[in-house]
Design a protein around this motif. Structure first.
Motif, PDB file in Angstrom:
ATOM      1  N   THR A   1     -18.322  -8.390  -0.289  1.00  0.00           N
ATOM      2  CA  THR A   1     -17.586  -9.871  -0.309  1.00  0.00           C
ATOM      3  C   THR A   1     -17.321 -10.065   1.094  1.00  0.00           C
ATOM      4  O   THR A   1     -17.261  -9.303   1.959  1.00  0.00           O
ATOM      5  N   ASP A   2     -17.138 -11.478   1.463  1.00  0.00           N
ATOM      6  CA  ASP A   2     -16.665 -11.725   2.636  1.00  0.00           C
ATOM      7  C   ASP A   2     -15.036 -11.785   2.497  1.00  0.00           C
ATOM      8  O   ASP A   2     -14.268 -12.352   3.507  1.00  0.00           O
ATOM      9  N   ASP A   3     -14.399 -11.719   1.230  1.00  0.00           N
ATOM     10  CA  ASP A   3     -13.175 -11.964   1.109  1.00  0.00           C
ATOM     11  C   ASP A   3     -12.360 -10.635   1.892  1.00  0.00           C
ATOM     12  O   ASP A   3     -13.014  -9.545   2.133  1.00  0.00           O
ATOM     13  N   ARG A   4     -10.968 -10.974   2.194  1.00  0.00           N
ATOM     14  CA  ARG A   4     -10.436  -9.838   3.066  1.00  0.00           C
ATOM     15  C   ARG A   4     -10.250  -8.743   2.001  1.00  0.00           C
ATOM     16  O   ARG A   4      -9.747  -8.950   0.880  1.00  0.00           O
ATOM     17  N   VAL A   5     -10.219  -7.679   2.626  1.00  0.00           N
ATOM     18  CA  VAL A   5      -9.935  -6.401   1.800  1.00  0.00           C
ATOM     19  C   VAL A   5      -9.023  -5.451   2.491  1.00  0.00           C
ATOM     20  O   VAL A   5      -9.050  -5.113   3.704  1.00  0.00           O
ATOM     21  N   LEU A   6      -7.693  -5.597   2.126  1.00  0.00           N
ATOM     22  CA  LEU A   6      -6.465  -4.881   2.409  1.00  0.00           C
ATOM     23  C   LEU A   6      -6.183  -3.533   2.156  1.00  0.00           C
ATOM     24  O   LEU A   6      -6.142  -3.278   0.944  1.00  0.00           O
ATOM     25  N   LEU A   7      -6.442  -2.561   3.099  1.00  0.00           N
ATOM     26  CA  LEU A   7      -6.164  -1.160   2.643  1.00  0.00           C
ATOM     27  C   LEU A   7      -4.851  -0.792   2.959  1.00  0.00           C
ATOM     28  O   LEU A   7      -4.247  -1.114   4.093  1.00  0.00           O
ATOM     29  N   VAL A   8      -4.428   0.119   1.982  1.00  0.00           N
ATOM     30  CA  VAL A   8      -2.939   0.418   1.820  1.00  0.00           C
ATOM     31  C   VAL A   8      -2.966   1.919   1.856  1.00  0.00           C
ATOM     32  O   VAL A   8      -3.365   2.590   0.905  1.00  0.00           O
ATOM     33  N   ASP A   9      -2.007   2.682   2.598  1.00  0.00           N
ATOM     34  CA  ASP A   9      -2.008   4.201   2.607  1.00  0.00           C
ATOM     35  C   ASP A   9      -0.761   4.615   3.181  1.00  0.00           C
ATOM     36  O   ASP A   9      -0.425   4.241   3.932  1.00  0.00           O
ATOM     37  N   ASN A  10      -0.187   5.925   2.807  1.00  0.00           N
ATOM     38  CA  ASN A  10       0.791   6.649   3.721  1.00  0.00           C
ATOM     39  C   ASN A  10       0.153   7.871   4.118  1.00  0.00           C
ATOM     40  O   ASN A  10       1.059   8.635   4.494  1.00  0.00           O
ATOM     41  N   PHE A  11      -0.916   8.375   4.019  1.00  0.00           N
ATOM     42  CA  PHE A  11      -1.614   9.582   4.271  1.00  0.00           C
ATOM     43  C   PHE A  11      -0.972  10.796   3.577  1.00  0.00           C
ATOM     44  O   PHE A  11      -0.970  12.011   4.022  1.00  0.00           O
ATOM     45  N   ALA A  12      -0.326  10.710   2.602  1.00  0.00           N
ATOM     46  CA  ALA A  12       0.343  11.770   1.893  1.00  0.00           C
ATOM     47  C   ALA A  12      -0.641  12.494   1.570  1.00  0.00           C
ATOM     48  O   ALA A  12      -0.450  14.009   1.406  1.00  0.00           O
ATOM     49  N   ARG A  13      -1.873  12.218   0.895  1.00  0.00           N
ATOM     50  CA  ARG A  13      -2.807  13.412   0.387  1.00  0.00           C
ATOM     51  C   ARG A  13      -3.056  14.284   1.529  1.00  0.00           C
ATOM     52  O   ARG A  13      -3.276  15.331   1.119  1.00  0.00           O
ATOM     53  N   ARG A  14      -3.406  13.868   2.757  1.00  0.00           N
ATOM     54  CA  ARG A  14      -3.610  14.793   3.764  1.00  0.00           C
ATOM     55  C   ARG A  14      -2.564  15.774   4.060  1.00  0.00           C
ATOM     56  O   ARG A  14      -2.767  16.950   4.113  1.00  0.00           O
ATOM     57  N   GLU A  15      -1.353  15.419   3.631  1.00  0.00           N
ATOM     58  CA  GLU A  15      -0.113  16.185   3.833  1.00  0.00           C
ATOM     59  C   GLU A  15      -0.128  17.113   2.529  1.00  0.00           C
ATOM     60  O   GLU A  15       0.181  18.274   2.903  1.00  0.00           O
ATOM     61  N   TRP A  16      -0.195  16.804   1.497  1.00  0.00           N
ATOM     62  CA  TRP A  16      -0.274  17.503   0.571  1.00  0.00           C
ATOM     63  C   TRP A  16      -1.066  18.851   0.467  1.00  0.00           C
ATOM     64  O   TRP A  16      -0.822  19.951   0.196  1.00  0.00           O
ATOM     65  N   VAL A  17      -2.349  18.431   0.915  1.00  0.00           N
ATOM     66  CA  VAL A  17      -3.342  19.374   0.883  1.00  0.00           C
ATOM     67  C   VAL A  17      -3.060  20.416   1.942  1.00  0.00           C
ATOM     68  O   VAL A  17      -3.361  21.531   1.750  1.00  0.00           O
ATOM     69  N   GLU A  18      -2.727  19.995   2.998  1.00  0.00           N
ATOM     70  CA  GLU A  18      -2.213  20.654   4.186  1.00  0.00           C
ATOM     71  C   GLU A  18      -1.057  21.577   3.740  1.00  0.00           C
ATOM     72  O   GLU A  18      -0.816  22.913   4.034  1.00  0.00           O
ATOM     73  N   GLU A  19      -0.149  21.257   2.920  1.00  0.00           N
ATOM     74  CA  GLU A  19       0.934  21.926   2.362  1.00  0.00           C
ATOM     75  C   GLU A  19       0.622  23.080   1.598  1.00  0.00           C
ATOM     76  O   GLU A  19       1.119  24.273   1.634  1.00  0.00           O
ATOM     77  N   VAL A  20      -0.553  22.902   0.797  1.00  0.00           N
ATOM     78  CA  VAL A  20      -0.844  24.125   0.005  1.00  0.00           C
ATOM     79  C   VAL A  20      -2.045  25.100   0.734  1.00  0.00           C
ATOM     80  O   VAL A  20      -2.662  25.913   0.025  1.00  0.00           O
ATOM     81  N   GLY A  21      -1.997  24.953   2.045  1.00  0.00           N
ATOM     82  CA  GLY A  21      -3.055  25.683   2.899  1.00  0.00           C
ATOM     83  C   GLY A  21      -4.431  25.514   2.782  1.00  0.00           C
ATOM     84  O   GLY A  21      -5.101  26.362   3.160  1.00  0.00           O
ATOM     85  N   SER A  22      -4.616  24.352   2.479  1.00  0.00           N
ATOM     86  CA  SER A  22      -6.108  23.936   2.450  1.00  0.00           C
ATOM     87  C   SER A  22      -6.627  22.882   3.291  1.00  0.00           C
ATOM     88  O   SER A  22      -5.557  22.139   4.148  1.00  0.00           O
ATOM     89  N   LYS A  23      -7.739  22.189   3.024  1.00  0.00           N
ATOM     90  CA  LYS A  23      -8.220  21.070   4.177  1.00  0.00           C
ATOM     91  C   LYS A  23      -9.536  20.451   3.268  1.00  0.00           C
ATOM     92  O   LYS A  23     -10.058  21.138   2.504  1.00  0.00           O
ATOM     93  N   SER A  24      -9.757  19.233   3.623  1.00  0.00           N
ATOM     94  CA  SER A  24     -10.884  18.680   3.334  1.00  0.00           C
ATOM     95  C   SER A  24     -12.094  19.348   3.724  1.00  0.00           C
ATOM     96  O   SER A  24     -12.224  19.819   4.989  1.00  0.00           O
ATOM     97  N   ALA A  25     -13.182  20.102   2.768  1.00  0.00           N
ATOM     98  CA  ALA A  25     -14.479  20.636   3.493  1.00  0.00           C
ATOM     99  C   ALA A  25     -15.127  19.574   4.153  1.00  0.00           C
ATOM    100  O   ALA A  25     -15.686  19.858   5.365  1.00  0.00           O
ATOM    101  N   THR A  26     -15.249  18.276   3.842  1.00  0.00           N
ATOM    102  CA  THR A  26     -15.843  17.381   4.629  1.00  0.00           C
ATOM    103  C   THR A  26     -15.091  16.638   5.753  1.00  0.00           C
ATOM    104  O   THR A  26     -13.904  16.292   5.427  1.00  0.00           O
ATOM    105  N   PRO A  27     -15.284  16.912   7.150  1.00  0.00           N
ATOM    106  CA  PRO A  27     -14.478  16.227   8.195  1.00  0.00           C
ATOM    107  C   PRO A  27     -14.208  14.710   7.605  1.00  0.00           C
ATOM    108  O   PRO A  27     -15.381  14.224   7.575  1.00  0.00           O
TER     109      PRO A  27
END
Length: 394
Positions: A24-50
């Motif tokens: 689409t040519d319509d505007r796509v607004l992304l929103v996040d607070n990056f908490a998922r990255r923090e939760w996974v780090e908290e349990v001692g893991s990380k994304s396999a894919t960089p």
């Protein structure tokens, strides 16, 4: 027109936002607070894919696809003042709400995580629904990824939406009862009830997309550039069963099936999940649902033992010798439950598209074998207890 995608840094949120923006040519607004990255780090893991930062992702989307209609706002949807400002300034015509703490095991760790999960998930949804009412945006199409986990495991075919209740010879269709099995899944049961109430009171058009266990690492768009990859979790808390099994195989361990493993769970590929959400978000005003509509975002139910055997078979294509081992089941569950779940409405939404499980697992192995060192370094995050003394070199 503005399409708002929440949780846009996440596993499903990012490729969904990317597909919408590419169509689409319509505007796509992304929103996040990056908490998922923090939760996974908290349990001692990380994304396999960089995974790239959000600015790098948006830059790559412009370079690869010529996408110039994506922008990003960082913020926490739990904060009502942030949601109010977001809606007042951008006035979205569509909201794709994919932001949540999505892990059942994480929500079960202790009372603190259970409380956090319920407050985080339900408060964000309520803020958005009330925000649409209070900012005169009740014509906005609200699309939320809930979960098939709200259904539990009944002994009858699961309808796509409500259920029929009978008493003393009379019957009526009622909302499907909350049969969730975790503090996380119950948040989505409550969200479903709150969306129903918001539709009744505010007349907001709502699509409740009950998403099955999602597998795979790629979509049509993410294949085009490493910077466009979505995250891929393989640990016990945030990795799904198919992804954990594949990680075990890459690390040289057998795939572990508890008991018979004949119980079936609902599954959908990442590609198909993204397609469904994008089609809903881009539907013309005349074609979109005006009511509250439930979609069972699932393409088929698959047994645990079939998952294991498929992983063993596909693993051989990557020179992996994968054994399937059965162990005594420590859980109180029906090992032969044959889940049936209706998905006609969702099948119509995605048309003929459907990625089969085998090709999705092939994508998983493509990703995991390229990151074997990361998998090996975090094997304590995904190995089940029955393999604690297993020698992966044997």
């Amino acid at each position: 027109m503005t399409i708002l995608v929440t949780g846009a840094d996440g596993y499903i949120g990012w490729p969904t936002a990317l597909r919408i923006a590419n169509r689409t040519d319509d505007r796509v607004l992304l929103v996040d607070n990056f908490a998922r990255r923090e939760w996974v780090e908290e349990v001692g893991s990380k994304s396999a894919t960089p995974i790239a930062g959000i600015d790098g992702r948006i830059e790559a989307a412009e370079e690869v696809f010529g996408i110039g209609n994506m922008s990003f706002v960082e913020g926490d949807l739990v904060e009502k003042s942030f949601v109010d400002e977001l809606l007042a300034v951008h006035e979205p015509e569509v909201v794709v709400h994919a932001a949540a703490q999505p892990s059942a095991p994480y929500s079960q760790i202790n009372g603190e995580r259970a409380n956090y999960t319920q407050h985080n998930n339900m408060q964000a949804t309520r803020n958005l629904l009330w925000g649409l009412e209070e900012h005169d945006l009740t014509d906005t199409h609200f699309i939320e990824t809930t979960t098939t986990g709200v259904y539990g495991a009944p002994e009858f075919p699961i309808p796509e939406g409500g259920a029929v209740m009978e008493n003393q010879g009379d019957s009526d269709e009622v909302p499907f009862p909350a049969m969730a099995g975790s503090w996380y899944h119950l948040t989505k049961s409550h969200d479903a009830a709150n969306m129903r109430l918001a539709h009744q009171q505010f007349d907001i058009p709502i699509s409740d997309v009950r998403t099955a266990i999602t597998y795979g690492t790629e979509t049509e768009e993410t294949r085009e550039d490493p910077r466009l990859k979505t995250r891929f979790d393989f640990d016990y808390y945030f990795g799904t069963v198919a992804h954990r099994f594949a990680a075990q195989a890459v690390a040289g361990y057998p795939v572990t099936v508890y008991g018979k493993g004949e119980q079936r769970k609902p599954f959908i590929s990442l590609e198909d999940a993204v397609e469904g959400l994008a089609n809903l978000a881009l539907a013309d005003h005349e074609e979109r649902p005006d009511d509250l509509t439930v979609y069972n975002q699932v393409t088929r139910a698959i047994s645990i033992v079939e998952i294991a055997e498929t992983i063993a078979g596909v693993g051989s294509e990557f020179d992996l010798d994968v054994a399937v081992e059965h162990f005594e089941n420590p859980r109180d569950e029906d090992e032969t439950h044959k889940m049936e779940i209706e998905d006609d409405r969702y099948a119509d939404l995605i048309g003929d598209q459907a990625q089969d499980f085998e090709s999705g697992i092939r994508d998983v192995f493509e990703s995991l074998t390229a990151q074997a060192d990361t998998i090996a370094a975090h094997e304590d995050r995904f190995l089940p207890g029955v393999l604690e003394n297993w020698d992966a070199e044997e």
